[in-house]
Design a protein around this motif. Structure first.
Motif, PDB file in Angstrom:
ATOM      1  N   GLN A  12    -136.788  -6.122  13.494  1.00  0.00           N
ATOM      2  CA  GLN A  12    -135.647  -6.891  13.985  1.00  0.00           C
ATOM      3  C   GLN A  12    -134.521  -6.879  12.960  1.00  0.00           C
ATOM      4  N   THR A  13    -134.878  -7.003  11.682  1.00  0.00           N
ATOM      5  CA  THR A  13    -133.876  -6.966  10.621  1.00  0.00           C
ATOM      6  C   THR A  13    -133.164  -5.615  10.603  1.00  0.00           C
TER       7      THR A  13
ATOM      8  N   HIS B  50    -132.884  -3.536  13.099  1.00  0.00           N
ATOM      9  CA  HIS B  50    -132.114  -3.446  14.348  1.00  0.00           C
ATOM     10  C   HIS B  50    -130.797  -4.214  14.207  1.00  0.00           C
ATOM     11  N   ASP B  51    -130.864  -5.427  13.662  1.00  0.00           N
ATOM     12  CA  ASP B  51    -129.657  -6.237  13.504  1.00  0.00           C
ATOM     13  C   ASP B  51    -128.656  -5.566  12.575  1.00  0.00           C
ATOM     14  N   ARG B  52    -129.141  -4.970  11.507  1.00  0.00           N
ATOM     15  CA  ARG B  52    -128.236  -4.255  10.589  1.00  0.00           C
ATOM     16  C   ARG B  52    -127.571  -3.074  11.284  1.00  0.00           C
TER      17      ARG B  52
ATOM     18  N   VAL C 247    -126.978  -2.691  14.485  1.00  0.00           N
ATOM     19  CA  VAL C 247    -126.052  -3.171  15.504  1.00  0.00           C
ATOM     20  C   VAL C 247    -124.740  -3.631  14.880  1.00  0.00           C
ATOM     21  N   ARG C 248    -124.803  -4.250  13.702  1.00  0.00           N
ATOM     22  CA  ARG C 248    -123.601  -4.752  13.033  1.00  0.00           C
ATOM     23  C   ARG C 248    -122.722  -3.634  12.506  1.00  0.00           C
TER      24      ARG C 248
END
Length: 111
Positions: A102-103, A105-107, A109-110
């Motif tokens: 998840q970490t 993925h979030d990076r 996406v940003r």
């Protein structure tokens, strides 16, 4: 997490999200603003639109979790394929990834 319990929690989440979306749409129907209230109304309208976008995004995540239950893949990380930790699913029954994935993925996406 037991799949039946997860499904029940997700269905309650979906119902709550649908209710919140309906309330926001009902309280703030699309309307034309006069010149007098354009400044304050536009800001209010922007906040409502942002809230709706967030709620609808969360609704999509919850529906995806319910689809994973139907497909028999609930609890498997979409990133690495390993099991999502039980504690994570207890806190976030809509979680699709383990914390590490998840970490990442979030990076991604940003950026």
């Amino acid at each position: 997490m037991d799949v039946v319990i997860a499904q029940g929690r997700l269905e309650v989440m979906l119902t709550d999200l649908d209710r919140s979306i309906a309330i926001l749409r009902g309280e703030h129907p699309e309307r034309e603003l006069s010149a007098a209230d354009a400044g304050s109304g536009l800001c209010d309208s922007d906040r409502v639109e942002a809230a709706l976008e967030s709620l609808e995004g969360h609704r999509s995540i919850v529906r995806a979790a319910l689809a994973r239950i139907d497909a028999g893949t609930y609890g498997q990380c979409l990133g690495c394929g390993h099991d999502v930790p039980e504690g994570r699913l207890e806190v976030r029954p809509d979680a699709a990834r383990c914390l590490g994935c998840q970490t990442k993925h979030d990076r991604a996406v940003r950026h």
